[in-house]
Write a protein that holds these residues in place. Sequence first.
Motif, PDB file in Angstrom:
ATOM      1  N   TRP A  79       0.838  -1.207   0.000  1.00 24.45           N
ATOM      2  CA  TRP A  79       0.000   0.000   0.000  1.00 24.45           C
ATOM      3  C   TRP A  79       0.873   1.257   0.000  1.00 24.45           C
ATOM      4  O   TRP A  79       0.703   2.166  -0.819  1.00 24.45           O
ATOM      5  N   LEU A 110       1.246   4.055  -2.940  1.00 20.46           N
ATOM      6  CA  LEU A 110       0.983   5.482  -2.692  1.00 20.46           C
ATOM      7  C   LEU A 110       2.146   6.320  -3.211  1.00 20.46           C
ATOM      8  O   LEU A 110       1.947   7.323  -3.910  1.00 20.46           O
ATOM      9  N   ASP A 165      -4.078   8.409   0.793  1.00 21.46           N
ATOM     10  CA  ASP A 165      -4.556   7.710  -0.395  1.00 21.46           C
ATOM     11  C   ASP A 165      -5.604   8.550  -1.118  1.00 21.46           C
ATOM     12  O   ASP A 165      -5.570   8.707  -2.338  1.00 21.46           O
TER      13      ASP A 165
END
Lengths: 232, 68
Positions: free
Chosen positions: A202, A206, B57
């Motif tokens: 993750w 990003l 995000d």
Amino acid sequence: MRSWGWKIICIILCMYVVVAGFLLPVPRLDILNETIRNLYFHVPMWFTMIVLFGAAFYYSIKYLRTGNLQDDIYAVQFTNTGIFFSILGMLTGMEWAQYTWGAAWSNDPKQLGTAMSMLIYFAYTILRSGLKDDEKKAKISAVYNVFAFAMMVPLIFVLPRMVDSLHPGNGGNPAFAKYDLDSDMRKVFYPAVAGWIMLGWWIATLKTRLALVRYKGENTLQFELEKKQTNG
Amino acid sequence: MGKQALTTIFLLLITAASASAETEMADTMRSNGKIYVVVVVLATIFAGIFAYLIMLDRKIGKLEKENK
């Protein structure tokens, strides 16, 4: 803003590991005592690092095949995140070793092998910062990255297993899987590995997305400048 | 099944029980529930980190949309 599903699974797994990692029973072993719970946190750092370096290796080869600078951005960001996790793994390992092996650094073959591959990857970032031309930088560092990954595998997986090591599973020391890692620990360890790998992935995605946005922004600027030059 | 056999079994049971208790673990922390304090603190930190990640995000998602 791609799929959120696996990110939610990642959060659930990591939160589960934090809670269950401290509450579920662990085998009572001398010397290790409660520190055996570090297995849920220290070991997944390395798994995450290996997966991230593996992804960087894949994108480096892809860059060499296609010559697309976006693949280079992927490779760089995956490598950087991998380096971050390797530093975390090294620090947690030294802290754990301080209290179980008696010293933070005991020249253990696995410690040495990991330190060497970390230095190889540090050199990757230095190599990149030393080159100015983007194409040349991407090409040389992609070739280097392939070699770095090819060096990491024997340094971490093969050589420590051939000599005496304090690490479990090396040099005649039993691996956790043999009998220490009982069914209770498996219940936490496998989700921990999956959760931490997803967390590393993750963070890496990003960073990649941010770098891609920046790359596109820079390229449009360049594009506009070129347009102005040709018009004026 | 004489007295001797019974005593050996009894002794074995005692040694087995004491052997498992010999290894020092954080049993007091578990029995008085203080371990939950540790878990709550860690859970809070991780919740914070994940909230931060989700925020990042979404921010990057917005940036991507703006640049398209």
